[in-house]
Design an enzyme around this catalytic site. Structure first.
Site, PDB file in Angstrom:
ATOM      1  N   SER A 164      -4.545   2.295  -0.549  1.00  0.00           N
ATOM      2  CA  SER A 164      -3.848   2.845  -1.778  1.00  0.00           C
ATOM      3  C   SER A 164      -3.364   4.532  -1.358  1.00  0.00           C
ATOM      4  O   SER A 164      -2.315   4.287  -0.522  1.00  0.00           O
ATOM      5  CB  SER A 164      -5.133   3.030  -2.841  1.00  0.00           C
ATOM      6  OG  SER A 164      -4.362   3.596  -4.221  1.00  0.00           O
ATOM      7  N   HIS A 191      -1.212  -0.229  -3.559  1.00  0.00           N
ATOM      8  CA  HIS A 191      -0.977   0.213  -4.769  1.00  0.00           C
ATOM      9  C   HIS A 191       0.589   0.994  -4.615  1.00  0.00           C
ATOM     10  O   HIS A 191       0.583   2.000  -4.015  1.00  0.00           O
ATOM     11  CB  HIS A 191      -2.015   1.094  -5.144  1.00  0.00           C
ATOM     12  CG  HIS A 191      -3.465   0.472  -5.190  1.00  0.00           C
ATOM     13  ND1 HIS A 191      -4.661   1.115  -5.361  1.00  0.00           N
ATOM     14  CD2 HIS A 191      -3.765  -0.835  -5.410  1.00  0.00           C
ATOM     15  CE1 HIS A 191      -5.613   0.189  -5.378  1.00  0.00           C
ATOM     16  NE2 HIS A 191      -4.941  -0.875  -5.447  1.00  0.00           N
ATOM     17  N   ASP A 289     -11.084  -0.102  -5.589  1.00  0.00           N
ATOM     18  CA  ASP A 289     -10.492  -1.535  -5.481  1.00  0.00           C
ATOM     19  C   ASP A 289     -10.833  -2.213  -4.105  1.00  0.00           C
ATOM     20  O   ASP A 289     -10.492  -1.287  -3.126  1.00  0.00           O
ATOM     21  CB  ASP A 289      -8.981  -1.551  -5.795  1.00  0.00           C
ATOM     22  CG  ASP A 289      -8.221  -2.853  -5.721  1.00  0.00           C
ATOM     23  OD1 ASP A 289      -8.779  -3.800  -6.029  1.00  0.00           O
ATOM     24  OD2 ASP A 289      -7.039  -2.967  -5.546  1.00  0.00           O
TER      25      ASP A 289
END
Length: 345
Positions: A164, A191, A289
């Protein structure tokens, strides 16, 4: 070569550190160093050979128990924690560390200190007998021994990467280090904002010419030596396996933790289908995540590498996996590609 055990002493009291240093030297130990808190102990052990860490419990910045969790679980280094209050003994032992009541300053005579150092030596022997020491880490500055740590004998069939915040730079460094003709298909969830995915793929193909990348397409069979990135706003999962290669699926399922694509979706599908043939890397990123996906990979026999805090832009995602005991290894970014090449060649 010296057979003396190298001990790292951790205490926020300079007086106590000095007393212990003298005691250990007199009882045939080598002092690796003495530091004032758990964070300094962890940082020291990442770069130096240590046979055991002897630590006070109550210290600023990072206490002995917090440090022991990292030292034991991630580095395979035995730890003995001492403290005046016996109430912490259960927590210490549950973590796999040894515990001794801290001698009072008034009782630091030769016999008391000799007995204490004997208990330290016994803690090392116990850790060895129980297989808790990662002997490959005993020479931490040696590239050869770091490599042997990661010489896993299984045959990996797929590499999954999740990232991310700060991810593109981290992934670029990892992919560049994989060399030409990487032997596995690589699936990558990042992401990313809608509209930025195609631009990012073009950037990767410029900076990582050794391994091509494309946006994943629904129903596509992933090829070896190629990276497939999840498109923005689509979950990337493995639908099934054909001739040992993953068949990709793009999903419009609801976001997970407000994220689509979600790293967990990719990692879970890889864990389910590839089991112990799955290799995954979780890099820098905010949030949690990927942690649950790493746990499923571990539970199915696969192998996970999480980026070390020292090189993360944001430590959130790797930290969450580490805290769930879902990291097979924790490595700084500049060591990850070499480890992967070693494990897949």
């Amino acid at each position: 070569m010296s057979d003396l055990l190298k001990v790292l002493i951790v205490d926020d009291s300079a007086i106590t550190r000095g007393l212990f240093e003298r005691a250990f030297v007199r009882n045939n130990f080598e002092i690796a160093a003495s530091v004032s808190n758990g964070r300094k102990a962890v940082d020291f052990c990442r770069d130096h050979k240590v046979d055991i860490v002897v630590s006070d419990y109550n210290m600023p910045e990072m206490n002995g128990l917090e440090a022991a969790k990292i030292l034991i679980q991630e580095m395979g280094i035995p730890v003995l924690i001492y403290y005046e209050d016996l109430s912490i003994k259960t927590d210490v032992l549950a973590l796999g560390a040894a515990f001794e009541k801290k001698p009072s300053l008034q009782s630091f005579d030769e016999s008391v200190l000799k007995n204490f150092t004997n208990q330290v030596r016994a803690a090392v022997e116990k850790a060895k007998s129980e297989g808790l020491i990662n002997t490959s880490r005993s020479e931490r500055n040696s590239d050869e021994n770091t490599d042997s740590l990661l010489n896993d004998v299984r045959s990996f069939k797929v590499l999954c990467i999740g990232a991310s915040t700060g991810g593109p730079t981290a992934v670029e460094e990892v992919l560049s280090g994989l060399g030409n003709s990487f032997p596995l298909p690589v699936l990558y969830t990042q992401h990313i904002d809608i509209g930025a995915d195609e631009k990012m793929v073009r950037w990767f193909n410029q900076v990582c010419p050794n391994i091509p990348m494309s946006l994943a397409r629904d129903g596509e069979i992933a090829k070896k030596g190629h990276v497939y990135m999840a498109p923005a706003d689509k979950h990337l999962i493995i639908d099934y396996i054909k001739n040992e290669l993953p068949v990709l699926k793009l999903s419009d399922e609801p976001p997970e933790r407000f994220l689509r694509p979600a790293v967990n979706k990719l990692f879970r599908s890889a864990a389910k289908l590839y089991k112990n043939s799955c290799l995954a890397i979780l890099l820098t990123g905010m949030g949690q995540d990927g942690a649950e996906g790493c746990k499923e990979i571990i539970n199915n026999g696969g192998f996970t590498i999480c980026e070390d805090e020292s090189t993360c832009t944001v430590f959130g995602m790797p930290q969450a996996a580490i805290e769930m005991k879902a990291a097979s290894r924790v490595l700084p970014r500049d060591c990850i590609a070499r480890a992967v090449v070693k494990m897949t060649r």
